[in-house]
Motif scaffolding. Structure first.
Motif, mmCIF file in Angstrom:
data_model
loop_
_atom_site.group_PDB
_atom_site.id
_atom_site.type_symbol
_atom_site.label_atom_id
_atom_site.label_comp_id
_atom_site.label_asym_id
_atom_site.label_seq_id
_atom_site.Cartn_x
_atom_site.Cartn_y
_atom_site.Cartn_z
ATOM 1 N N LEU A 4 38.588 39.628 51.215
ATOM 2 C CA LEU A 4 38.911 40.154 49.882
ATOM 3 C C LEU A 4 40.424 40.141 49.672
ATOM 4 N N LEU A 5 41.135 40.556 50.701
ATOM 5 C CA LEU A 5 42.597 40.566 50.591
ATOM 6 C C LEU A 5 43.121 39.151 50.320
ATOM 7 N N ALA A 6 42.558 38.165 51.016
ATOM 8 C CA ALA A 6 42.999 36.774 50.816
ATOM 9 C C ALA A 6 42.684 36.317 49.394
ATOM 10 N N LEU A 7 41.488 36.643 48.894
ATOM 11 C CA LEU A 7 41.125 36.245 47.524
ATOM 12 C C LEU A 7 42.115 36.824 46.520
ATOM 13 N N VAL A 8 42.397 38.110 46.672
ATOM 14 C CA VAL A 8 43.272 38.793 45.718
ATOM 15 C C VAL A 8 44.701 38.249 45.792
ATOM 16 N N ARG A 9 45.192 38.030 46.993
ATOM 17 C CA ARG A 9 46.586 37.571 47.129
ATOM 18 C C ARG A 9 46.723 36.120 46.657
ATOM 19 N N VAL A 10 45.725 35.293 46.933
ATOM 20 C CA VAL A 10 45.793 33.898 46.480
ATOM 21 C C VAL A 10 45.650 33.846 44.955
ATOM 22 N N ALA A 11 44.767 34.652 44.400
ATOM 23 C CA ALA A 11 44.616 34.683 42.934
ATOM 24 C C ALA A 11 45.949 35.090 42.297
ATOM 25 N N ASP A 12 46.621 36.041 42.904
ATOM 26 C CA ASP A 12 47.908 36.487 42.361
ATOM 27 C C ASP A 12 48.948 35.359 42.454
ATOM 28 N N GLU A 13 48.898 34.588 43.538
ATOM 29 C CA GLU A 13 49.826 33.463 43.692
ATOM 30 C C GLU A 13 49.530 32.370 42.648
ATOM 31 N N ILE A 14 48.244 32.095 42.430
ATOM 32 C CA ILE A 14 47.890 31.079 41.412
ATOM 33 C C ILE A 14 48.360 31.567 40.044
ATOM 34 N N ARG A 15 48.155 32.844 39.779
ATOM 35 C CA ARG A 15 48.653 33.425 38.517
ATOM 36 C C ARG A 15 50.157 33.193 38.372
ATOM 37 N N ARG A 16 50.894 33.427 39.446
ATOM 38 C CA ARG A 16 52.357 33.274 39.394
ATOM 39 C C ARG A 16 52.732 31.819 39.076
ATOM 40 N N ARG A 17 52.016 30.887 39.708
ATOM 41 C CA ARG A 17 52.320 29.469 39.481
ATOM 42 C C ARG A 17 51.957 29.037 38.055
ATOM 43 N N VAL A 18 50.868 29.589 37.524
ATOM 44 C CA VAL A 18 50.368 29.121 36.213
ATOM 45 C C VAL A 18 51.121 29.770 35.050
ATOM 46 N N VAL A 19 51.310 31.080 35.111
ATOM 47 C CA VAL A 19 51.876 31.778 33.940
ATOM 48 C C VAL A 19 53.119 32.609 34.262
ATOM 49 N N GLY A 20 53.553 32.599 35.516
ATOM 50 C CA GLY A 20 54.780 33.324 35.859
ATOM 51 C C GLY A 20 54.563 34.815 36.008
ATOM 52 N N ASP A 21 55.660 35.555 35.985
ATOM 53 C CA ASP A 21 55.613 36.980 36.323
ATOM 54 C C ASP A 21 55.550 37.904 35.115
ATOM 55 N N ARG A 22 55.548 37.347 33.934
ATOM 56 C CA ARG A 22 55.444 38.220 32.759
ATOM 57 C C ARG A 22 54.027 38.773 32.632
ATOM 58 N N ILE A 23 53.955 40.003 32.148
ATOM 59 C CA ILE A 23 52.656 40.548 31.737
ATOM 60 C C ILE A 23 52.732 40.737 30.231
ATOM 61 N N THR A 24 51.838 40.065 29.552
ATOM 62 C CA THR A 24 51.890 40.075 28.094
ATOM 63 C C THR A 24 50.949 41.141 27.520
ATOM 64 N N TYR A 25 51.212 41.490 26.265
ATOM 65 C CA TYR A 25 50.316 42.369 25.516
ATOM 66 C C TYR A 25 50.505 42.045 24.044
ATOM 67 N N VAL A 26 49.523 42.427 23.242
ATOM 68 C CA VAL A 26 49.613 42.204 21.803
ATOM 69 C C VAL A 26 49.526 43.562 21.108
ATOM 70 N N VAL A 27 50.332 43.729 20.075
ATOM 71 C CA VAL A 27 50.261 44.980 19.310
ATOM 72 C C VAL A 27 49.203 44.764 18.225
ATOM 73 N N ASN A 28 48.110 45.478 18.353
ATOM 74 C CA ASN A 28 47.000 45.247 17.421
ATOM 75 C C ASN A 28 46.270 46.552 17.118
ATOM 76 N N ARG A 29 45.304 46.450 16.235
ATOM 77 C CA ARG A 29 44.458 47.594 15.925
ATOM 78 C C ARG A 29 43.009 47.125 15.892
ATOM 79 N N ASN A 30 42.145 47.880 16.527
ATOM 80 C CA ASN A 30 40.715 47.604 16.460
ATOM 81 C C ASN A 30 40.151 48.255 15.214
ATOM 82 N N LEU A 31 39.338 47.521 14.487
ATOM 83 C CA LEU A 31 38.638 48.111 13.346
ATOM 84 C C LEU A 31 37.146 47.937 13.594
#
Ligand code: SF4
Length: 416
Positions: A54-81
């Motif tokens: 599990l640790l390997a899955l999580v750490r590798v997924a995090d590394e793939i994330r870093r390679r694909v989209v970098g270190d930013r964490i995005t969010y959108v300012v929105n409203r649910n209706l």
């Protein structure tokens, strides 16, 4: 052997985690790191990991994330209706819907929904996300009327609206062909659609959750047709109820196949089942929602299986809560979703989250795991990167204890 329980898992390099994993898990993870597509058997292996694997899955997924989209964490300012809670479908996992005579049934007027949209824009929102129940007597043209009403006042606001279930309902009510119906919505101002009502894309599982819900074939048809008309969508999966790990893998591979053809998914959002106020749980047919262990596997697995096709993996903070959302943002996810302003559906099913969280709180939370917050548009175009905190950017006191650095979720908390 690594003793991750005593360490924060983000401090363990992915290479070391991979070395400590069993061969059967390390092998597909290495393939994923090399950019190769994983198949069903490999997905199944990864969907059932524990301990060092599990640790390997999580750490590798995090590394793939870093390679694909970098270190930013995005969010959108929105409203649910959530424009109405009156619904005839009767999904056993839903704690939100009401009969028309229920004392707490509601149906907001067009004026109210336009006013809420205007208020959202005044508070900085760039998107409204519109979904609701399916009342028996709904006019099939209502969805287009609501879009027109909002767009008349707010032509630049991104309207992300109507699940494939609602779209099929509109098609049935109007008897228009699906393509024509979607074109009408697009002309009325629809910018993108939520890929909800997917639950698990397996008809047998769907029958047990909600026999009246649209079939897998219909969900795919709505999504593919929308994409072909230039209407992008998100993609989702509800987990933590009656399904098995095999269903996660098949669901993700199906989404990957669609994306290979259309390129129309902007993101994938795992949605943990909120069980407490649902018939599905109360009748003993479902487990009591997702576990942290499942949260980590599902988010990491999505990153690894969708690698190269769907770049954004979003956490649903209304389902997970903030601490577990941050854990998943260290396990392959890269997007915090929307600030929402109000969210009725998860709260009605028993979630403790769902009220307004200010963009500053989002940014403060993101910094607790050493990442860079960025506000995005619905399309993932970056609107602003916040390299440094401003003076007002802080967590409210009630959230401080769980975000103290030494207290952040570790693999220990997941049973590792
Ligand atoms: S999940 Fe949606 S379609 Fe199903 S009962 Fe609830 S509101 Fe109705």
């Amino acid at each position: 052997m690594l003793k991750a329980a005593s360490l924060k898992w983000r401090e363990i390099p992915w290479e070391r985690a991979l070395q400590a994993a069993s061969f059967r898990v390390a092998n597909p993870l290495q393939k994923a790191l090399a950019g190769e597509d994983l198949g069903l058997e490999e997905g199944l292996t990864l969907a059932t990991v524990e301990g060092d694997d599990l640790l390997a899955l999580v750490r590798v997924a995090d590394e793939i994330r870093r390679r694909v989209v970098g270190d930013r964490i995005t969010y959108v300012v929105n409203r649910n209706l959530n424009f109405t809670n009156i619904c005839i479908v009767g999904c056993a996992f839903c704690g939100f819907s009401r009969g028309p005579d229920s004392p707490d049934a509601y149906f907001h007027s067009l004026d109210t929904l336009v006013a809420k949209s205007i208020e959202a824009v005044e508070l900085g929102a760039t998107e409204v996300c519109i979904q609701g129940g399916l009342p028996k007597d709904l006019d099939g043209y209502y969805y287009a009327q609501l879009l027109r009403a909002i767009k008349k006042r707010l032509p630049d606001l991104h309207v992300h609206a109507y699940s494939p279930m609602e779209i099929i309902y509109g098609v049935e009510k109007t008897r228009l062909p699906l393509r024509e119906y979607l074109l009408m919505l697009k002309e009325a101002g629809l910018n993108s659609i939520p890929g909800t009502a997917a639950e698990i894309l397996d008809d047998q599982v769907r029958r047990s959750l909600s026999p009246n819900k649209l079939k897998v074939r219909q969900w795919i048809e709505v999504i593919r047709t929308a994409h072909s008309l230039g209407i992008p969508s998100t993609s989702t999966m509800m987990y933590g109820h009656t399904e098995l790990p095999e269903h996660w893998v098949r669901h993700l591979l199906l989404l990957r196949d669609i994306q290979k053809d259309t390129g129309g998914f902007t993101e994938f959002v795992p949605l943990g089942f909120i069980h407490s106020n649902t018939r599905l749980f109360q009748s003993g047919r479902a487990r009591s929602g997702r576990s942290v262990h499942e949260d980590l596997i599902v988010h990491a697995l999505s990153r690894v299986l969708l690698n190269g096709y769907i770049p954004n993996i979003q956490v649903s903070w209304v389902k997970l809560g903030f601490e577990e959302s941050l854990a998943c943002l260290e396990a392959g996810a890269n997007d915090f979703g929307g600030t929402l302003m109000e969210e009725s559906i998860s709260k009605a099913a028993g979630a403790n989250f769902g009220e307004y969280v200010s963009p500053r709180e989002f940014r403060a939370m993101i910094r607790t795991i050493g990442r860079i917050p960025a506000e995005r548009a619905t399309s993932y175009e970056i609107r602003e990167v916040f390299e440094h905190p401003d003076a007002e950017e802080r967590l409210p006191p009630e959230r401080l204890p769980i975000f103290a650095a030494t207290n952040h979720t570790t693999m220990h908390a997941t049973g590792y």
